[in-house]
Design a protein around this motif. Sequence first.
Motif, PDB file in Angstrom:
ATOM      1  N   ASP A  95       0.920  -1.434   0.077  1.00 42.67           N
ATOM      2  CA  ASP A  95       0.292  -0.023   0.060  1.00 42.67           C
ATOM      3  C   ASP A  95       0.918   1.234  -0.195  1.00 42.67           C
ATOM      4  N   ALA A  96       0.784   2.250  -1.175  1.00 43.67           N
ATOM      5  CA  ALA A  96       1.854   3.674  -1.098  1.00 43.67           C
ATOM      6  C   ALA A  96       1.974   4.224  -0.566  1.00 43.67           C
ATOM      7  N   CYS A  97       2.932   4.568   0.381  1.00 49.23           N
ATOM      8  CA  CYS A  97       3.184   5.504   1.160  1.00 49.23           C
ATOM      9  C   CYS A  97       3.668   7.082  -0.009  1.00 49.23           C
ATOM     10  N   ASP A  98       3.302   7.033  -0.810  1.00 49.98           N
ATOM     11  CA  ASP A  98       4.047   8.277  -1.083  1.00 49.98           C
ATOM     12  C   ASP A  98       2.898   8.557  -2.736  1.00 49.98           C
ATOM     13  N   VAL A  99       2.605  10.303  -2.651  1.00 49.57           N
ATOM     14  CA  VAL A  99       2.050  10.294  -3.565  1.00 49.57           C
ATOM     15  C   VAL A  99       1.792   9.844  -4.997  1.00 49.57           C
ATOM     16  N   ILE A 100       3.215   9.693  -5.460  1.00 54.27           N
ATOM     17  CA  ILE A 100       3.640   8.625  -6.784  1.00 54.27           C
ATOM     18  C   ILE A 100       3.844   6.992  -6.012  1.00 54.27           C
ATOM     19  N   ALA A 101       3.358   6.199  -6.678  1.00 53.32           N
ATOM     20  CA  ALA A 101       2.814   4.977  -6.522  1.00 53.32           C
ATOM     21  C   ALA A 101       4.617   4.162  -6.707  1.00 53.32           C
ATOM     22  N   ALA A 102       4.084   4.125  -7.794  1.00 49.43           N
ATOM     23  CA  ALA A 102       5.474   3.747  -8.598  1.00 49.43           C
ATOM     24  C   ALA A 102       7.221   3.907  -7.699  1.00 49.43           C
ATOM     25  N   ARG A 103       7.289   5.499  -7.117  1.00 43.13           N
ATOM     26  CA  ARG A 103       8.088   5.524  -6.563  1.00 43.13           C
ATOM     27  C   ARG A 103       8.532   4.771  -5.846  1.00 43.13           C
ATOM     28  N   ILE A 119       5.187  -3.522  -6.737  1.00 38.37           N
ATOM     29  CA  ILE A 119       4.270  -3.319  -6.759  1.00 38.37           C
ATOM     30  C   ILE A 119       3.849  -2.217  -5.340  1.00 38.37           C
ATOM     31  N   ALA A 120       3.634  -0.965  -5.613  1.00 41.80           N
ATOM     32  CA  ALA A 120       2.801  -0.143  -4.714  1.00 41.80           C
ATOM     33  C   ALA A 120       2.214   0.334  -5.268  1.00 41.80           C
ATOM     34  N   GLU A 121       0.509   0.521  -4.527  1.00 40.66           N
ATOM     35  CA  GLU A 121      -0.353   0.833  -4.864  1.00 40.66           C
ATOM     36  C   GLU A 121      -1.315   1.611  -4.320  1.00 40.66           C
ATOM     37  N   HIS A 122      -1.798   2.818  -4.675  1.00 41.14           N
ATOM     38  CA  HIS A 122      -2.920   3.569  -3.724  1.00 41.14           C
ATOM     39  C   HIS A 122      -3.881   2.321  -3.296  1.00 41.14           C
ATOM     40  N   HIS A 123      -4.241   2.412  -2.444  1.00 41.81           N
ATOM     41  CA  HIS A 123      -5.523   1.658  -2.358  1.00 41.81           C
ATOM     42  C   HIS A 123      -5.575   0.633  -2.683  1.00 41.81           C
ATOM     43  N   ALA A 124      -4.239  -0.019  -2.534  1.00 37.22           N
ATOM     44  CA  ALA A 124      -4.503  -1.514  -2.636  1.00 37.22           C
ATOM     45  C   ALA A 124      -5.127  -2.404  -1.396  1.00 37.22           C
ATOM     46  N   ASP A 125      -4.957  -1.678  -0.095  1.00 38.67           N
ATOM     47  CA  ASP A 125      -5.966  -2.396   0.921  1.00 38.67           C
ATOM     48  C   ASP A 125      -7.063  -3.126   0.692  1.00 38.67           C
ATOM     49  N   GLU A 126      -7.713  -1.821  -0.451  1.00 37.14           N
ATOM     50  CA  GLU A 126      -8.976  -2.287  -0.592  1.00 37.14           C
ATOM     51  C   GLU A 126      -9.229  -3.033  -1.824  1.00 37.14           C
ATOM     52  N   ASN A 127      -8.216  -2.895  -2.434  1.00 38.52           N
ATOM     53  CA  ASN A 127      -7.726  -3.603  -4.471  1.00 38.52           C
ATOM     54  C   ASN A 127      -7.728  -5.239  -4.299  1.00 38.52           C
ATOM     55  N   ARG A 128      -6.160  -5.353  -3.159  1.00 45.59           N
ATOM     56  CA  ARG A 128      -5.818  -6.117  -3.649  1.00 45.59           C
ATOM     57  C   ARG A 128      -5.917  -7.310  -1.718  1.00 45.59           C
ATOM     58  N   PRO A 129      -6.834  -8.564  -2.082  1.00 50.65           N
ATOM     59  CA  PRO A 129      -6.847  -9.392  -0.532  1.00 50.65           C
ATOM     60  C   PRO A 129      -4.955  -9.345  -0.539  1.00 50.65           C
ATOM     61  N   LEU A 130      -4.693  -9.951  -0.721  1.00 52.21           N
ATOM     62  CA  LEU A 130      -3.095 -10.188   0.121  1.00 52.21           C
ATOM     63  C   LEU A 130      -2.972  -9.151   1.103  1.00 52.21           C
ATOM     64  N   VAL A 131      -2.804  -7.597   0.419  1.00 56.78           N
ATOM     65  CA  VAL A 131      -2.846  -6.128   1.430  1.00 56.78           C
ATOM     66  C   VAL A 131      -3.991  -6.248   1.974  1.00 56.78           C
ATOM     67  N   SER A 132      -5.162  -6.635   2.035  1.00 53.72           N
ATOM     68  CA  SER A 132      -5.702  -6.439   2.776  1.00 53.72           C
ATOM     69  C   SER A 132      -6.016  -7.610   4.284  1.00 53.72           C
ATOM     70  N   ALA A 133      -5.394  -8.318   3.903  1.00 53.82           N
ATOM     71  CA  ALA A 133      -4.986  -9.491   4.837  1.00 53.82           C
ATOM     72  C   ALA A 133      -4.469  -9.067   5.683  1.00 53.82           C
ATOM     73  N   ALA A 134      -2.853  -8.390   5.644  1.00 49.96           N
ATOM     74  CA  ALA A 134      -1.953  -7.652   5.870  1.00 49.96           C
ATOM     75  C   ALA A 134      -2.278  -6.474   6.670  1.00 49.96           C
ATOM     76  N   SER A 135      -3.752  -6.061   6.343  1.00 47.26           N
ATOM     77  CA  SER A 135      -4.229  -4.623   6.679  1.00 47.26           C
ATOM     78  C   SER A 135      -5.145  -5.371   8.601  1.00 47.26           C
ATOM     79  N   ILE A 136      -5.425  -6.309   8.198  1.00 47.22           N
ATOM     80  CA  ILE A 136      -6.537  -7.029   9.057  1.00 47.22           C
ATOM     81  C   ILE A 136      -5.135  -7.152  10.264  1.00 47.22           C
ATOM     82  N   VAL A 137      -4.338  -8.270   9.466  1.00 54.76           N
ATOM     83  CA  VAL A 137      -3.335  -8.952  10.511  1.00 54.76           C
ATOM     84  C   VAL A 137      -2.752  -7.482  11.640  1.00 54.76           C
ATOM     85  N   ALA A 138      -2.521  -6.765  10.881  1.00 52.90           N
ATOM     86  CA  ALA A 138      -2.101  -4.945  11.422  1.00 52.90           C
ATOM     87  C   ALA A 138      -2.642  -4.346  12.625  1.00 52.90           C
ATOM     88  N   LYS A 139      -3.659  -4.400  11.884  1.00 53.44           N
ATOM     89  CA  LYS A 139      -4.871  -3.610  12.550  1.00 53.44           C
ATOM     90  C   LYS A 139      -5.290  -4.777  13.822  1.00 53.44           C
TER      91      LYS A 139
END
Length: 207
Positions: A95-103, A119-139
């Motif tokens: 989940d990208a932490c920069d305004v320019i995801a690719a950077r 692969i860095a993307e904005h809103h990856a926690d909403e769009n990619r299940p793997l990142v959603s899973a990571a967000s659950i563990v972190a939360k």
Amino acid sequence: MDEAGKGAVLGPMVVAAVGCEDPGEVASLGVRDSKQLTPARREELCAVIRAQFQVAVLVIPPDRIDHRGGTMNRLMVHAHAQVIGELRPDTAYVDACDVIAARYGCMVGNRLEFPCRVIAEHHADENRPLVSAASIVAKVTRDAAIAELSAIHGEIGSGYPSDPATVRYLEAFIRSSGSPPPFARKTWTTVHNLIAKAEQATLPDFS
């Protein structure tokens, strides 16, 4: 990978990664961004994720954030690279932490000592299940840390500056002790403002 508590003023930030060979296996669990789930559902899914998949978790305490030696983005790059290093995948979704995801993806990739497509993307926690899973563990991990702090120190709220309970706790603590609690991020503007407010309230009234 995703994180929880990046903008909090109290408690740690938690970075988590979930690894698997087939992302469809994670998607089949019905994972979603942790913010869209109830606490009970997050706990349930977190237990399943930890049991079925590789998981790496990094807990970053407030003093490490205060003494990060640079921007929060720089700290996030190091943290994301660290949890990637624990799992050593061929491809990592961040989940990208920069305004320019690719950077941001390039910055994380440059910190790795092994081949990995980041692969860095904005809103990856909403769009990619793997990142959603990571967000659950972190939360879930961060919520447990906050619950432990509340059990010791009294109700501290969610730890975010937008939470009135958190601000009330901080204000009362600073007013009574003259400094923030040890689990506060002392470089945060919220803390500086509350310290200034407390100091102003103690100035003698010469009028």
